[in-house]
Design an enzyme around this catalytic site. Structure first.
Site, PDB file in Angstrom:
ATOM      1  CE  LYS A  61     -11.428   1.792   1.004  1.00  0.00           C
ATOM      2  NZ  LYS A  61     -10.619   2.824   0.316  1.00  0.00           N
TER       3      LYS A  61
ATOM      4  CB  SER B 144      -8.567  -2.104   2.457  1.00  0.00           C
ATOM      5  OG  SER B 144      -9.509  -1.089   2.212  1.00  0.00           O
TER       6      SER B 144
ATOM      7  N   GLY C  31      -3.670  -0.501  -2.746  1.00  0.00           N
ATOM      8  CA  GLY C  31      -4.239  -1.514  -3.637  1.00  0.00           C
ATOM      9  C   GLY C  31      -5.510  -1.022  -4.272  1.00  0.00           C
TER      10      GLY C  31
ATOM     11  CE  LYS D 225      -4.872   3.020  -3.820  1.00  0.00           C
ATOM     12  NZ  LYS D 225      -6.226   3.608  -3.845  1.00  0.00           N
TER      13      LYS D 225
ATOM     14  CD  GLU E  18      -5.664   5.604   2.105  1.00  0.00           C
ATOM     15  OE1 GLU E  18      -5.477   4.745   3.005  1.00  0.00           O
ATOM     16  OE2 GLU E  18      -5.661   5.323   0.907  1.00  0.00           O
TER      17      GLU E  18
ATOM     18  CG  ASP F 138      -9.048   5.296   2.152  1.00  0.00           C
ATOM     19  OD1 ASP F 138      -9.251   6.511   1.918  1.00  0.00           O
ATOM     20  OD2 ASP F 138      -8.635   4.503   1.270  1.00  0.00           O
TER      21      ASP F 138
ATOM     22  CG  ASP G  22      -5.289   6.731  -2.515  1.00  0.00           C
ATOM     23  OD1 ASP G  22      -4.848   6.851  -3.660  1.00  0.00           O
ATOM     24  OD2 ASP G  22      -6.017   5.758  -2.196  1.00  0.00           O
TER      25      ASP G  22
ATOM     26  CE  LYS H  54      -7.502   1.900   2.924  1.00  0.00           C
ATOM     27  NZ  LYS H  54      -6.618   2.207   1.778  1.00  0.00           N
TER      28      LYS H  54
HETATM   29  O1  OSB Z   1      -8.658   4.125  -1.677  1.00  0.00           O
HETATM   30  O2  OSB Z   1      -7.272   2.612  -1.192  1.00  0.00           O
HETATM   31  C1  OSB Z   1      -8.307   2.956  -1.774  1.00  0.00           C
HETATM   32  C2  OSB Z   1      -9.954  -0.088  -3.427  1.00  0.00           C
HETATM   33  C3  OSB Z   1     -10.467   0.495  -4.566  1.00  0.00           C
HETATM   34  C4  OSB Z   1     -10.311   1.842  -4.756  1.00  0.00           C
HETATM   35  C5  OSB Z   1      -9.634   2.614  -3.813  1.00  0.00           C
HETATM   36  C6  OSB Z   1      -9.085   2.044  -2.669  1.00  0.00           C
HETATM   37  C7  OSB Z   1      -9.290   0.660  -2.473  1.00  0.00           C
HETATM   38  C8  OSB Z   1      -8.830  -0.051  -1.286  1.00  0.00           C
HETATM   39  C9  OSB Z   1      -8.600  -1.544  -1.429  1.00  0.00           C
HETATM   40  O3  OSB Z   1      -8.713   0.447  -0.191  1.00  0.00           O
HETATM   41  C10 OSB Z   1      -7.211  -1.958  -1.104  1.00  0.00           C
HETATM   42  C11 OSB Z   1      -6.923  -3.361  -1.578  1.00  0.00           C
HETATM   43  O4  OSB Z   1      -6.785  -3.597  -2.798  1.00  0.00           O
HETATM   44  O5  OSB Z   1      -6.830  -4.250  -0.723  1.00  0.00           O
HETATM   45 MG    MG Z   2      -7.317   5.202  -0.436  1.00  0.00          MG
END
Ligand code: OSB
Ligand code: MG
Length: 374
Positions: free
Chosen positions: A164, A136, A292, A264, A215, A189, A240, A162
């Site tokens: 952001k 990510s 994660g 999660k 996402e 995401d 999510d 992925k």
């Molecule tokens: O939305 O998936 C998410 C990290 C913190 C809060 C929300 C998210 C995330 C990530 C990181 O996308 C994923 C990772 O731990 O590698």
């Molecule tokens: Mg997410």
């Protein structure tokens, strides 16, 4: 089992680089570790993924510490016979606070597996020795910086990325990454960053630039906006934040608001709940994967054990230790293996142990809860 002693530790680890999302920027990770000890001195560990501020969801380190120290841990050390399933049932009488609850449930799972001299993955019903993973990538200072960052992750061996996104950081970065890496498996995401009115524009750029999955573009309660985006789309809409329990998943499935489920354990209150939601989604033809929260190696080990279940069909957000931290708090640290996979630890419980030196270095406070009667 009986819990003789519980430790509630607060740690703070610097991230290797800032992680920026539509809701904010994290430079360091402040989080809680729950350590539970049985009568033989065997210890189980769980990580609470609530962050410093309540930006991803309503929980924070402060609310989780309060929930754990005022309710969950005192009652746990008073209970004569507990375990992951018993704890899950009794914790239901408290409303909300899934991340606080999950950290205890995970520590109980680790301890349970260690008492049986089995790996956590085995105890959960895991079937895979290696788990497919991706990475990510946070919002970067510029598009060239993003393209370089993605390039380095590809060199490291990640095969699914992925990005952001948020209003103003979407089509241009996605197009740039797609042009540079035509074959890349590309997800995005938005962490609820868009208004429902942005749906048609998201549909255009996601389709045009070959985005496989979008996402949580809209607010957690905006299920219908997700339904409209998914209808007729080539990409999968993934949920999510919207999915917090069985009823919210049921409603989203009924509305056809998703074609992918991010699981999660922290968000849904534990490992058992996470596995059940993935099962339910699969029965409806919706693939699940393990997300994660920038976990330390302790939380990541739990996520990896969960992802070893056959029900998870898409690559998880479970990256190598060095992607998050220069120094992880577990031994051995997680390293990326062949074909963008992580090996599921085979040792007892979570299969990794706290790296004592690093753990002490990052420890900020500790509270101990003891069983009163002998
Ligand atoms: O939305 O998936 C998410 C990290 C913190 C809060 C929300 C998210 C995330 C990530 C990181 O996308 C994923 C990772 O731990 O590698
Ligand atoms: Mg997410």
């Amino acid at each position: 089992m009986e819990i003789r002693r519980a430790w509630l530790d607060e740690l703070e680890i610097p991230l290797v680089e800032p992680f920026e999302t539509s809701f904010g920027t994290e430079r360091k990770r402040r989080f809680l570790i729950v350590r539970l000890e049985d009568r033989n001195g065997e210890a189980g560990f769980g990580e609470c993924v609530a962050a410093d501020a309540p930006l991803y969801s309503s929980e924070s380190v402060t609310t989780a510490r309060w929930m754990l120290s005022r309710y969950l841990l005192p009652s746990l050390v008073r209970t004569v016979d507990t375990g992951p399933a018993k704890f899950r049932t009794s914790a239901q009488s408290f409303r909300g606070h899934p991340m606080a609850k999950a950290s205890v449930e995970m520590a109980l799972w680790d301890l349970h597996a260690k008492q049986r001299h089995r790996s956590l993955a085995h105890e959960l019903g895991g079937v895979r020795a290696r788990v497919a993973v991706g990475v990510s990538v946070g919002i970067q200072p510029s598009i060239p910086a993003l393209v370089r960052r993605v390039g380095r992750f590809l060199e490291d061996g990640y095969r699914r990325v992925k990005l952001k996104v948020r209003p103003g950081w979407d089509e241009a970065p996605v197009r740039a990454v797609r042009r540079e890496y035509p074959g890349l498996r590309l997800w995005v995401d938005a962490n609820q960053g868009y208004r429902p009115a942005a749906g048609p524009a998201i549909r255009r750029w996601a389709t045009r630039w070959g985005v496989e999955q979008v996402e949580q573009p809209f607010a957690d309660r905006e299920l219908r906006a997700h339904t409209r985006l998914q209808r007729g789309a080539r990409f999968r809409v993934c949920l999510d934040e919207s999915i917090v329990d069985a009823p919210s998943l049921e409603e989203a499935l009924t509305l056809r608001a998703l074609r992918s489920l991010n699981v999660k354990p922290g968000r849904v209150g534990g490992l058992a709940a996470g596995g059940e939601l993935a099962q339910r989604a699969r029965r409806a033809g919706v693939p699940a994967w393990v997300g994660g929260m920038l976990e330390s190696g302790i939380g990541r080990a739990h996520n990896l054990a969960l992802a070893s279940l056959g029900v998870f069909a898409l690559p998880g957000d479970i990256s190598a230790s060095r992607r998050y931290y220069r120094e992880d708090i577990v031994d051995p640290p997680f390293e990326l293996g062949p074909r963008s996979t992580l090996a599921v630890p085979r040792g007892p419980g979570i299969g990794v142990v706290p790296a004592e030196r690093a753990y002490r270095k990052f420890l900020r406070r500790r509270r101990v809860f003891r069983r009163k009667t002998p």
